[in-house]
Design a protein around this motif. Structure first.
Motif, PDB file in Angstrom:
ATOM      1  N   ARG A 243      -8.467  10.823   1.503  1.00 41.31           N
ATOM      2  CA  ARG A 243      -7.585  10.798   2.675  1.00 41.31           C
ATOM      3  C   ARG A 243      -7.152   9.377   3.021  1.00 41.31           C
ATOM      4  O   ARG A 243      -5.985   9.134   3.351  1.00 41.31           O
ATOM      5  N   GLU A 246      -4.750   8.136   0.359  1.00 45.76           N
ATOM      6  CA  GLU A 246      -3.492   8.876   0.466  1.00 45.76           C
ATOM      7  C   GLU A 246      -2.667   8.341   1.634  1.00 45.76           C
ATOM      8  O   GLU A 246      -1.440   8.176   1.523  1.00 45.76           O
ATOM      9  N   MET A 247      -3.343   8.043   2.756  1.00 40.85           N
ATOM     10  CA  MET A 247      -2.641   7.449   3.898  1.00 40.85           C
ATOM     11  C   MET A 247      -2.118   6.055   3.555  1.00 40.85           C
ATOM     12  O   MET A 247      -1.012   5.680   3.968  1.00 40.85           O
ATOM     13  N   CYS A 248      -2.906   5.285   2.789  1.00 42.91           N
ATOM     14  CA  CYS A 248      -2.422   3.968   2.348  1.00 42.91           C
ATOM     15  C   CYS A 248      -1.157   4.121   1.516  1.00 42.91           C
ATOM     16  O   CYS A 248      -0.205   3.336   1.649  1.00 42.91           O
ATOM     17  N   GLY A 249      -1.141   5.136   0.651  1.00 38.55           N
ATOM     18  CA  GLY A 249       0.040   5.385  -0.163  1.00 38.55           C
ATOM     19  C   GLY A 249       1.248   5.742   0.687  1.00 38.55           C
ATOM     20  O   GLY A 249       2.367   5.270   0.430  1.00 38.55           O
ATOM     21  N   HIS A 250       1.014   6.587   1.710  1.00 43.47           N
ATOM     22  CA  HIS A 250       2.119   6.951   2.602  1.00 43.47           C
ATOM     23  C   HIS A 250       2.654   5.722   3.340  1.00 43.47           C
ATOM     24  O   HIS A 250       3.874   5.527   3.444  1.00 43.47           O
ATOM     25  N   ARG A 251       1.734   4.901   3.855  1.00 43.85           N
ATOM     26  CA  ARG A 251       2.169   3.722   4.608  1.00 43.85           C
ATOM     27  C   ARG A 251       2.915   2.739   3.709  1.00 43.85           C
ATOM     28  O   ARG A 251       3.920   2.150   4.119  1.00 43.85           O
ATOM     29  N   SER A 252       2.431   2.552   2.490  1.00 47.86           N
ATOM     30  CA  SER A 252       3.123   1.626   1.587  1.00 47.86           C
ATOM     31  C   SER A 252       4.498   2.165   1.215  1.00 47.86           C
ATOM     32  O   SER A 252       5.475   1.405   1.140  1.00 47.86           O
ATOM     33  N   SER A 253       4.603   3.481   1.005  1.00 50.21           N
ATOM     34  CA  SER A 253       5.906   4.076   0.692  1.00 50.21           C
ATOM     35  C   SER A 253       6.854   3.940   1.872  1.00 50.21           C
ATOM     36  O   SER A 253       8.048   3.630   1.697  1.00 50.21           O
ATOM     37  N   GLU A 254       6.326   4.177   3.075  1.00 48.58           N
ATOM     38  CA  GLU A 254       7.166   4.030   4.270  1.00 48.58           C
ATOM     39  C   GLU A 254       7.644   2.588   4.416  1.00 48.58           C
ATOM     40  O   GLU A 254       8.795   2.347   4.807  1.00 48.58           O
TER      41      GLU A 254
END
Length: 289
Positions: A243, A246-254
């Protein structure tokens, strides 16, 4: 999983893992290693398919350190309740460890005595029962070793998790150089999760019915070592790691999307400004005319 019965081989062993004194005739030490491939000269005792193809083979020298290896002391005897014999075997299983600090498991089953610790096991039983007990100990040691691999890898992951957790909530330009590193850690967590999914059915399989000596020993070892609970705890830790990354990935993509949008906005602004300047130049030129 396939099991192959083979005769035991007696070897000459180094002094640090030699036979303890006072053992009955026929006692021997066997070294087992868990390998991905075995040559024709090696005796295969067991084969495993999950979480990866592996064989338990007899080796002629000291076994590798756990979880890659297991050294067993096989003691055939009809006097399985001899306290001095049990004490000698336990001292061999956990050499140099005071009795009050020992963490090995003592299993008493149908008259047999099995003493187990990571990497070593002592089996005290009648000669006709040793093969079945040996198979059970090898089987359990393999899956316990896999659990220990998980635990070791997760212990290495915690310091990184503490440093990476803030990036799950705020990701800025200073964190961009770490994006590939975070992606690799996320991929590693997914790989661990895949391995755990493969090993869980074997660890949590229901007891064999009707029970056999080997199946009862495996269940006792799993229960005493809390193997199923450890696998569940590993699953909980992987869930947390998954989790967070995955949140790090979302933040980096954003953050990347926001950067791209900002660039596009500046490009649009520059184009509009250029068009405006060109229009003004045209108007000024027209007024002079």
């Amino acid at each position: 999983m396939q099991i192959q019965d083979t005769p035991r081989a007696t070897q000459t062993w180094p002094e640090d893992i030699g036979l303890p004194p006072g053992l009955p005739e026929g006692a021997e030490i066997q070294h087992v290693e868990f390998v991905t491939g075995a040559d024709a000269a090696q005796t295969t005792l067991m084969e495993f398919k999950e979480p990866h193809p592996c064989r338990a083979v007899l080796v002629a020298g000291p076994a590798a350190a756990p979880p890659a290896g297991l050294t067993m002391l096989l003691v055939p005897t009809t006097d399985q309740e001899d306290p001095e014999l049990v004490a000698n075997v336990w001292s061999w299983v956990e050499p140099g460890v005071p009795q009050e600090l020992r963490s090995g498991l003592l299993i008493m089953l149908q008259g047999a005595r099995i003493i187990w610790s990571p990497g070593r096991a002592g089996l005290i039983a009648s000669a006709e029962r040793l093969d079945a007990l040996r198979r059970a100990v090898i089987d359990f040691s393999f899956f316990d070793g896999e659990a220990r691999r998980f635990e070791a890898e997760l212990s290495e992951a915690w310091p990184h998790l503490e440093a990476d957790t803030p990036l799950a909530f705020r990701f800025d330009a200073q964190a961009m150089p770490r994006r590939d590193e975070l992606a690799r850690r996320f991929q590693r967590v997914i790989g661990l999760r895949a391995r755990l999914v493969q090993i869980s059915p074997a660890v949590n399989s229901p007891p064999v019915h009707p029970p056999t000596l080997a199946s009862q020993l495996k269940e006792r070892l799993k229960e005493r070592s809390r193997l199923a609970e450890r696998i569940e705890f590993i699953d909980d830790q992987l869930d947390l790691l998954e989790r967070v990354y995955e949140m790090c990935g979302h933040r980096s993509s954003e953050h990347v999307i926001a950067q791209n949008e900002a660039r596009l906005e500046w490009i649009v602004i520059i184009l509009l400004a250029t068009e405006t300047v060109a229009l003004l130049v045209d108007l000024m030129a027209a007024n002079r005319i």
